[in-house]
Design a protein around this motif. Sequence first.
Motif, PDB file in Angstrom:
ATOM      1  N   ILE A  19     -13.169  -6.366   1.138  1.00 33.12           N
ATOM      2  CA  ILE A  19     -12.205  -5.566   1.890  1.00 33.12           C
ATOM      3  C   ILE A  19     -10.852  -6.226   1.699  1.00 33.12           C
ATOM      4  CG2 ILE A  19     -11.499  -4.709   4.158  1.00 33.12           C
ATOM      5  CD1 ILE A  19     -14.454  -4.809   4.987  1.00 33.12           C
ATOM      6  N   CYS A  20      -9.855  -5.410   1.364  1.00 30.63           N
ATOM      7  CA  CYS A  20      -8.529  -5.996   1.142  1.00 30.63           C
ATOM      8  C   CYS A  20      -7.455  -5.220   1.884  1.00 30.63           C
ATOM      9  CB  CYS A  20      -8.211  -6.104  -0.343  1.00 30.63           C
ATOM     10  SG  CYS A  20      -7.677  -4.594  -1.127  1.00 30.63           S
ATOM     11  N   ALA A  21      -6.337  -5.866   2.037  1.00 32.46           N
ATOM     12  CA  ALA A  21      -5.181  -5.278   2.694  1.00 32.46           C
ATOM     13  C   ALA A  21      -4.731  -4.039   1.920  1.00 32.46           C
ATOM     14  CB  ALA A  21      -4.059  -6.296   2.762  1.00 32.46           C
ATOM     15  N   PRO A  22      -4.342  -2.989   2.619  1.00 33.40           N
ATOM     16  CA  PRO A  22      -3.893  -1.770   1.941  1.00 33.40           C
ATOM     17  C   PRO A  22      -2.752  -2.016   0.944  1.00 33.40           C
ATOM     18  CG  PRO A  22      -4.166  -1.352   4.287  1.00 33.40           C
ATOM     19  CD  PRO A  22      -4.354  -2.831   4.069  1.00 33.40           C
ATOM     20  N   CYS A  23      -1.869  -2.961   1.236  1.00 40.52           N
ATOM     21  CA  CYS A  23      -0.711  -3.215   0.374  1.00 40.52           C
ATOM     22  C   CYS A  23      -1.090  -3.718  -1.018  1.00 40.52           C
ATOM     23  CB  CYS A  23       0.249  -4.197   1.032  1.00 40.52           C
ATOM     24  SG  CYS A  23      -0.447  -5.832   1.340  1.00 40.52           S
ATOM     25  N   ASP A  45      -1.966  -3.931   6.988  1.00 40.01           N
ATOM     26  CA  ASP A  45      -1.379  -4.950   6.123  1.00 40.01           C
ATOM     27  C   ASP A  45      -1.070  -6.189   6.946  1.00 40.01           C
ATOM     28  OD1 ASP A  45      -1.329  -3.667   3.623  1.00 40.01           O
ATOM     29  OD2 ASP A  45       0.405  -2.483   4.235  1.00 40.01           O
ATOM     30  N   PRO A  46      -1.211  -7.368   6.343  1.00 44.40           N
ATOM     31  CA  PRO A  46      -0.828  -8.589   7.055  1.00 44.40           C
ATOM     32  C   PRO A  46       0.670  -8.563   7.373  1.00 44.40           C
ATOM     33  CG  PRO A  46      -2.092  -9.106   5.081  1.00 44.40           C
ATOM     34  CD  PRO A  46      -1.757  -7.649   5.022  1.00 44.40           C
ATOM     35  N   GLY A  47       1.012  -9.179   8.487  1.00 45.20           N
ATOM     36  CA  GLY A  47       2.412  -9.298   8.871  1.00 45.20           C
ATOM     37  C   GLY A  47       3.044 -10.536   8.262  1.00 45.20           C
ATOM     38  N   ASP A  48       4.298 -10.741   8.569  1.00 39.44           N
ATOM     39  CA  ASP A  48       5.047 -11.871   8.013  1.00 39.44           C
ATOM     40  C   ASP A  48       4.776 -13.193   8.721  1.00 39.44           C
ATOM     41  OD1 ASP A  48       6.261 -10.274   6.136  1.00 39.44           O
ATOM     42  OD2 ASP A  48       8.050  -9.934   7.348  1.00 39.44           O
ATOM     43  N   ASP A  53      -0.536 -12.487  10.079  1.00 45.28           N
ATOM     44  CA  ASP A  53      -0.788 -12.682   8.644  1.00 45.28           C
ATOM     45  C   ASP A  53      -2.235 -13.071   8.343  1.00 45.28           C
ATOM     46  OD1 ASP A  53      -0.529 -15.192   9.822  1.00 45.28           O
ATOM     47  OD2 ASP A  53       0.581 -16.061   8.152  1.00 45.28           O
ATOM     48  N   VAL A  54      -3.083 -13.221   9.355  1.00 44.87           N
ATOM     49  CA  VAL A  54      -4.443 -13.743   9.156  1.00 44.87           C
ATOM     50  C   VAL A  54      -5.546 -12.692   9.259  1.00 44.87           C
ATOM     51  CG1 VAL A  54      -3.783 -16.058   9.926  1.00 44.87           C
ATOM     52  CG2 VAL A  54      -4.748 -14.437  11.580  1.00 44.87           C
ATOM     53  N   LEU A  55      -5.209 -11.434   9.121  1.00 50.78           N
ATOM     54  CA  LEU A  55      -6.169 -10.340   9.321  1.00 50.78           C
ATOM     55  C   LEU A  55      -7.409 -10.433   8.448  1.00 50.78           C
ATOM     56  CD1 LEU A  55      -3.623  -7.369   9.356  1.00 50.78           C
ATOM     57  CD2 LEU A  55      -4.471  -8.672  11.302  1.00 50.78           C
ATOM     58  N   TYR A  56      -7.267 -11.026   7.255  1.00 53.43           N
ATOM     59  CA  TYR A  56      -8.361 -11.091   6.277  1.00 53.43           C
ATOM     60  C   TYR A  56      -8.816 -12.530   6.019  1.00 53.43           C
ATOM     61  CZ  TYR A  56      -6.822  -6.349   5.697  1.00 53.43           C
ATOM     62  OH  TYR A  56      -6.475  -5.052   5.964  1.00 53.43           O
ATOM     63  N   ASN A  57      -8.334 -13.482   6.780  1.00 53.59           N
ATOM     64  CA  ASN A  57      -8.579 -14.896   6.537  1.00 53.59           C
ATOM     65  C   ASN A  57      -9.863 -15.362   7.231  1.00 53.59           C
ATOM     66  OD1 ASN A  57      -7.643 -18.058   6.908  1.00 53.59           O
ATOM     67  ND2 ASN A  57      -6.856 -17.064   5.085  1.00 53.59           N
ATOM     68  N   VAL A  58     -10.977 -14.734   6.869  1.00 50.06           N
ATOM     69  CA  VAL A  58     -12.286 -14.989   7.471  1.00 50.06           C
ATOM     70  C   VAL A  58     -13.100 -15.880   6.532  1.00 50.06           C
ATOM     71  CG1 VAL A  58     -14.407 -13.915   8.337  1.00 50.06           C
ATOM     72  CG2 VAL A  58     -12.212 -12.714   8.561  1.00 50.06           C
ATOM     73  N   ALA A  59     -13.653 -16.949   7.066  1.00 50.00           N
ATOM     74  CA  ALA A  59     -14.518 -17.828   6.280  1.00 50.00           C
ATOM     75  C   ALA A  59     -15.952 -17.320   6.376  1.00 50.00           C
ATOM     76  CB  ALA A  59     -14.435 -19.261   6.781  1.00 50.00           C
ATOM     77  N   ILE A  60     -16.521 -16.964   5.237  1.00 50.15           N
ATOM     78  CA  ILE A  60     -17.924 -16.534   5.193  1.00 50.15           C
ATOM     79  C   ILE A  60     -18.743 -17.727   4.707  1.00 50.15           C
ATOM     80  CG2 ILE A  60     -19.582 -14.913   4.208  1.00 50.15           C
ATOM     81  CD1 ILE A  60     -17.477 -13.541   6.000  1.00 50.15           C
ATOM     82  N   VAL A  61     -19.621 -18.190   5.571  1.00 51.36           N
ATOM     83  CA  VAL A  61     -20.458 -19.359   5.277  1.00 51.36           C
ATOM     84  C   VAL A  61     -21.908 -18.954   5.512  1.00 51.36           C
ATOM     85  CG1 VAL A  61     -20.951 -21.779   5.820  1.00 51.36           C
ATOM     86  CG2 VAL A  61     -18.604 -20.903   6.050  1.00 51.36           C
TER      87      VAL A  61
END
Length: 175
Positions: A19-23, A45-48, A53-61
Motif C-alpha cells: 500500500i502506498c501514498a496516493p502521491c 498523502d503524508p504531510g510535511d 508524515d508517518v502514515l505508512y511507516n509501519v514495521a512488519i515483523v
Amino acid sequence: EGLKYHPDMQIVKVRNSYICAPCCYDYYKPYFEKIGIELVKGEKDPGDKYPYDVLYNVAIVGKYAIHNFKYTDKNVCENIKNEKINVNQGYSKCSVCVVSDNAVITSDAGIANTLSDYDIDVLLVSEGHIELEPFEYGFIGGSSGIIADDKIAFCGDISTHPDYEKIKKFCFKHN
C-alpha cells in the motif's frame, strides 16, 4: 525535505501486496506490475511534518505490525491482518531494523520495552551514530533492509557504529 524520498515513508508491505501514498502511486505502479506484485493506493498523502508524515511507516515483523496506530493511513489499518502492536514512536519502521520474523534491532527504548512482552528478540543499541541530513541523526531501521532470506543490507558502514560487534553477533544469531 530530508525524508521526502524515503520509501518507508511512502509504502508498506501488507500481506502479499503493498500500500502506498496516493502521491507516488503512479510512480511505483509500473515497477510493481512488471514484477507481478499488487500495489494498492492508500487513502492519504503524508504531510510535511510529524506526525502527519508517518502514515505508512509501519514495521512488519513476522506476524506483528508495529506502529503508532493513531497516525496510520486508514487503508493500511484496514488491510493489516497482522497482530497490531501500538507504540508511541510514529517513525516505527525507521526505528526498527527487521532481522527476522522474530528479531529486531532498535535504539528506541520505548519500542524495545513494548516488544519485550512479545515473542520478539530485541537488541537495543546506542541512539544516534547514523547520518541523515539535515537531522542530528537517523535511525537504524531506515538505513537497513532485508535483501534476501539470510542477508541484511545497511546503508553506509555499519562497522563504524559503536555497537557493531553486538549487531553483528545478533544478526548471525538469527542467521
